[in-house]
Design a protein around this motif. Structure first.
Motif, PDB file in Angstrom:
ATOM      1  N   PHE A  36       0.807  -1.217   0.000  1.00  0.00           N
ATOM      2  CA  PHE A  36       0.000   0.000   0.000  1.00  0.00           C
ATOM      3  C   PHE A  36       0.840   1.266   0.000  1.00  0.00           C
ATOM      4  CE2 PHE A  36      -2.741  -3.269   1.890  1.00  0.00           C
ATOM      5  CZ  PHE A  36      -3.840  -3.162   1.060  1.00  0.00           C
ATOM      6  N   SER A  37       1.991   1.257   0.664  1.00  0.00           N
ATOM      7  CA  SER A  37       2.754   2.498   0.791  1.00  0.00           C
ATOM      8  C   SER A  37       4.258   2.264   0.728  1.00  0.00           C
ATOM      9  CB  SER A  37       2.403   3.193   2.109  1.00  0.00           C
ATOM     10  OG  SER A  37       2.736   2.357   3.211  1.00  0.00           O
ATOM     11  N   THR A  38       4.690   1.203   0.076  1.00  0.00           N
ATOM     12  CA  THR A  38       6.112   0.865   0.016  1.00  0.00           C
ATOM     13  C   THR A  38       6.697   1.364  -1.297  1.00  0.00           C
ATOM     14  OG1 THR A  38       5.651  -1.107   1.323  1.00  0.00           O
ATOM     15  CG2 THR A  38       7.787  -0.989   0.230  1.00  0.00           C
ATOM     16  N   TYR A  39       7.866   2.002  -1.211  1.00  0.00           N
ATOM     17  CA  TYR A  39       8.511   2.620  -2.354  1.00  0.00           C
ATOM     18  C   TYR A  39       9.954   2.131  -2.476  1.00  0.00           C
ATOM     19  CZ  TYR A  39       4.683   5.968  -2.836  1.00  0.00           C
ATOM     20  OH  TYR A  39       3.453   6.545  -3.031  1.00  0.00           O
ATOM     21  N   GLY A  40      10.454   2.130  -3.707  1.00  0.00           N
ATOM     22  CA  GLY A  40      11.852   1.808  -3.965  1.00  0.00           C
ATOM     23  C   GLY A  40      12.571   2.997  -4.567  1.00  0.00           C
ATOM     24  N   TYR A  41      13.890   3.023  -4.385  1.00  0.00           N
ATOM     25  CA  TYR A  41      14.722   4.142  -4.854  1.00  0.00           C
ATOM     26  C   TYR A  41      16.043   3.590  -5.377  1.00  0.00           C
ATOM     27  CZ  TYR A  41      18.001   8.088  -4.405  1.00  0.00           C
ATOM     28  OH  TYR A  41      18.954   9.031  -4.639  1.00  0.00           O
ATOM     29  N   ALA A  42      16.577   4.222  -6.446  1.00  0.00           N
ATOM     30  CA  ALA A  42      17.894   3.864  -6.977  1.00  0.00           C
ATOM     31  C   ALA A  42      18.545   5.110  -7.571  1.00  0.00           C
ATOM     32  CB  ALA A  42      17.781   2.779  -8.039  1.00  0.00           C
ATOM     33  N   ALA A  43      19.861   5.211  -7.428  1.00  0.00           N
ATOM     34  CA  ALA A  43      20.638   6.316  -8.002  1.00  0.00           C
ATOM     35  C   ALA A  43      21.956   5.772  -8.518  1.00  0.00           C
ATOM     36  CB  ALA A  43      20.884   7.408  -6.964  1.00  0.00           C
ATOM     37  N   ALA A  44      22.376   6.231  -9.698  1.00  0.00           N
ATOM     38  CA  ALA A  44      23.618   5.779 -10.326  1.00  0.00           C
ATOM     39  C   ALA A  44      24.759   6.717  -9.957  1.00  0.00           C
ATOM     40  CB  ALA A  44      23.454   5.731 -11.843  1.00  0.00           C
ATOM     41  N   ASN A  45      25.933   6.148  -9.639  1.00  0.00           N
ATOM     42  CA  ASN A  45      27.107   6.936  -9.263  1.00  0.00           C
ATOM     43  C   ASN A  45      28.238   6.851 -10.293  1.00  0.00           C
ATOM     44  OD1 ASN A  45      25.963   7.769  -6.742  1.00  0.00           O
ATOM     45  ND2 ASN A  45      26.416   5.731  -5.936  1.00  0.00           N
ATOM     46  N   TRP A  46      28.657   5.635 -10.645  1.00  0.00           N
ATOM     47  CA  TRP A  46      29.713   5.469 -11.649  1.00  0.00           C
ATOM     48  C   TRP A  46      29.636   4.070 -12.245  1.00  0.00           C
ATOM     49  CZ3 TRP A  46      32.903   1.388 -10.646  1.00  0.00           C
ATOM     50  CH2 TRP A  46      33.087   1.012  -9.314  1.00  0.00           C
ATOM     51  N   GLN A  47      30.291   3.896 -13.393  1.00  0.00           N
ATOM     52  CA  GLN A  47      30.416   2.578 -13.996  1.00  0.00           C
ATOM     53  C   GLN A  47      31.755   2.481 -14.718  1.00  0.00           C
ATOM     54  OE1 GLN A  47      27.213   1.985 -16.785  1.00  0.00           O
ATOM     55  NE2 GLN A  47      28.000   3.451 -18.260  1.00  0.00           N
ATOM     56  N   SER A  48      32.226   1.257 -14.922  1.00  0.00           N
ATOM     57  CA  SER A  48      33.481   1.027 -15.635  1.00  0.00           C
ATOM     58  C   SER A  48      33.407  -0.329 -16.313  1.00  0.00           C
ATOM     59  CB  SER A  48      34.683   1.088 -14.684  1.00  0.00           C
ATOM     60  OG  SER A  48      34.624   0.034 -13.740  1.00  0.00           O
ATOM     61  N   SER A  49      34.369  -0.597 -17.182  1.00  0.00           N
ATOM     62  CA  SER A  49      34.385  -1.872 -17.886  1.00  0.00           C
ATOM     63  C   SER A  49      35.794  -2.222 -18.334  1.00  0.00           C
ATOM     64  CB  SER A  49      33.446  -1.840 -19.106  1.00  0.00           C
ATOM     65  OG  SER A  49      33.981  -1.014 -20.129  1.00  0.00           O
ATOM     66  N   MET A  50      36.019  -3.507 -18.565  1.00  0.00           N
ATOM     67  CA  MET A  50      37.221  -4.032 -19.212  1.00  0.00           C
ATOM     68  C   MET A  50      36.739  -4.944 -20.325  1.00  0.00           C
ATOM     69  SD  MET A  50      39.841  -4.774 -16.037  1.00  0.00           S
ATOM     70  CE  MET A  50      38.717  -5.947 -15.261  1.00  0.00           C
ATOM     71  N   ARG A  51      37.059  -4.572 -21.583  1.00  0.00           N
ATOM     72  CA  ARG A  51      36.430  -5.229 -22.718  1.00  0.00           C
ATOM     73  C   ARG A  51      37.434  -5.632 -23.799  1.00  0.00           C
ATOM     74  NH1 ARG A  51      34.259  -1.190 -25.228  1.00  0.00           N
ATOM     75  NH2 ARG A  51      34.878   0.444 -23.762  1.00  0.00           N
ATOM     76  N   LEU A  52      37.054  -6.643 -24.565  1.00  0.00           N
ATOM     77  CA  LEU A  52      37.725  -6.961 -25.814  1.00  0.00           C
ATOM     78  C   LEU A  52      36.998  -6.253 -26.947  1.00  0.00           C
ATOM     79  CD1 LEU A  52      38.366 -10.788 -25.363  1.00  0.00           C
ATOM     80  CD2 LEU A  52      39.954  -8.901 -24.942  1.00  0.00           C
ATOM     81  N   ARG A  53      37.746  -5.936 -28.013  1.00  0.00           N
ATOM     82  CA  ARG A  53      37.160  -5.232 -29.152  1.00  0.00           C
ATOM     83  C   ARG A  53      37.612  -5.904 -30.439  1.00  0.00           C
ATOM     84  NH1 ARG A  53      37.391   1.241 -30.532  1.00  0.00           N
ATOM     85  NH2 ARG A  53      39.498   0.805 -31.261  1.00  0.00           N
TER      86      ARG A  53
END
Length: 226
Positions: free
Chosen positions: A103-120
């Motif tokens: 009835f009154s429950t809420y969720g929250y999310a916030a993004a701060n940073w991201q990174s990756s190690m990839r093949l190309r």
């Protein structure tokens, strides 16, 4: 003979066409640069143990992405293969609620940073490079779960988590006469599911909050090869 001699003295009226060299080998070596773009995030949030029905909802939010990258390529004829790493600051936050089943429950999310190690892996056509990429991705988010009508985030069951997942994407790069490479690409990242306890919000253990996070990011950037 006189006609031939006169013709030899007449200056050429049309310059010979300039033949541009092929870009073979251009895409080899180390490179570094900056990138910026737009990231869209999706967080499927749930309390799977809530009785009688699980609490569920989806948080969709977006924001800017700005970062740096460093990589290495090796070119063999038209085939280009290499590795690249990047890190990006992220902006954006979102909420959802009331959650389905509550009835009154809420969720929250916030993004701060991201990174990756990839093949190309790419295919070069003169000064153009078409490529695909895949690898390991990391991202840091703030999460919360509260029951005060979505007005007291940070006073519920907030936590911060660095997530690990995978990323795949594709893009195109072009080499310029200035020695700078410009590129545009798209990547999808899936960071899996993270869970945390609920103590202040809604229900005692075994209730918990779960967050399943993914993102879509579009970037443009510039690289200097050295």
């Amino acid at each position: 003979m006189p006609s031939a001699a006169m013709a030899a003295d007449v200056p050429a009226l049309v310059d010979a066409p300039v033949i541009m060299p092929a870009a073979d080998g251009h895409w080899s070596g180390f490179y570094a640069g900056i990138q910026g773009g737009f990231a869209g995030h999706e967080d499927f949030v749930a309390d799977p143990a809530y009785d009688p029905l699980p609490l569920t909802g989806t948080i969709d939010f977006s924001g800017a992405a700005l970062g740096v990258h460093l990589g290495f390529d090796h070119q063999m004829d038209s085939l280009v293969f290499g590795a690249v790493g990047d890190v990006e600051w992220l902006d954006g936050e979102g909420t959802v609620g009331p959650l389905d089943g509550g009835f009154s429950t809420y969720g929250y999310a916030a993004a701060n940073w991201q990174s990756s190690m990839r093949l190309r892996l790419g295919y070069a056509v003169d000064t153009l490079l078409f490529y695909g990429t895949a690898g390991i991705a990391f991202a840091n988010y703030d999460f919360d779960f509260e029951s005060s009508g979505g007005t007291a985030f940070g006073m519920g069951d907030q936590f911060n988590e660095t997530l690990t997942g995978y990323t795949v994407g594709a893009g195109v790069a072009v080499a310029t006469d200035l020695g700078i490479e410009l590129f545009a690409d798209y990547r999808y990242s899936d960071f899996g599911t993270v869970s945390s306890t609920i103590t202040n919000c809604c229900a005692p253990p075994p209730n918990s909050q779960e967050h399943s996070v993914s993102s879509h990011t579009v970037r443009v950037g510039a690289s200097l090869r050295f």
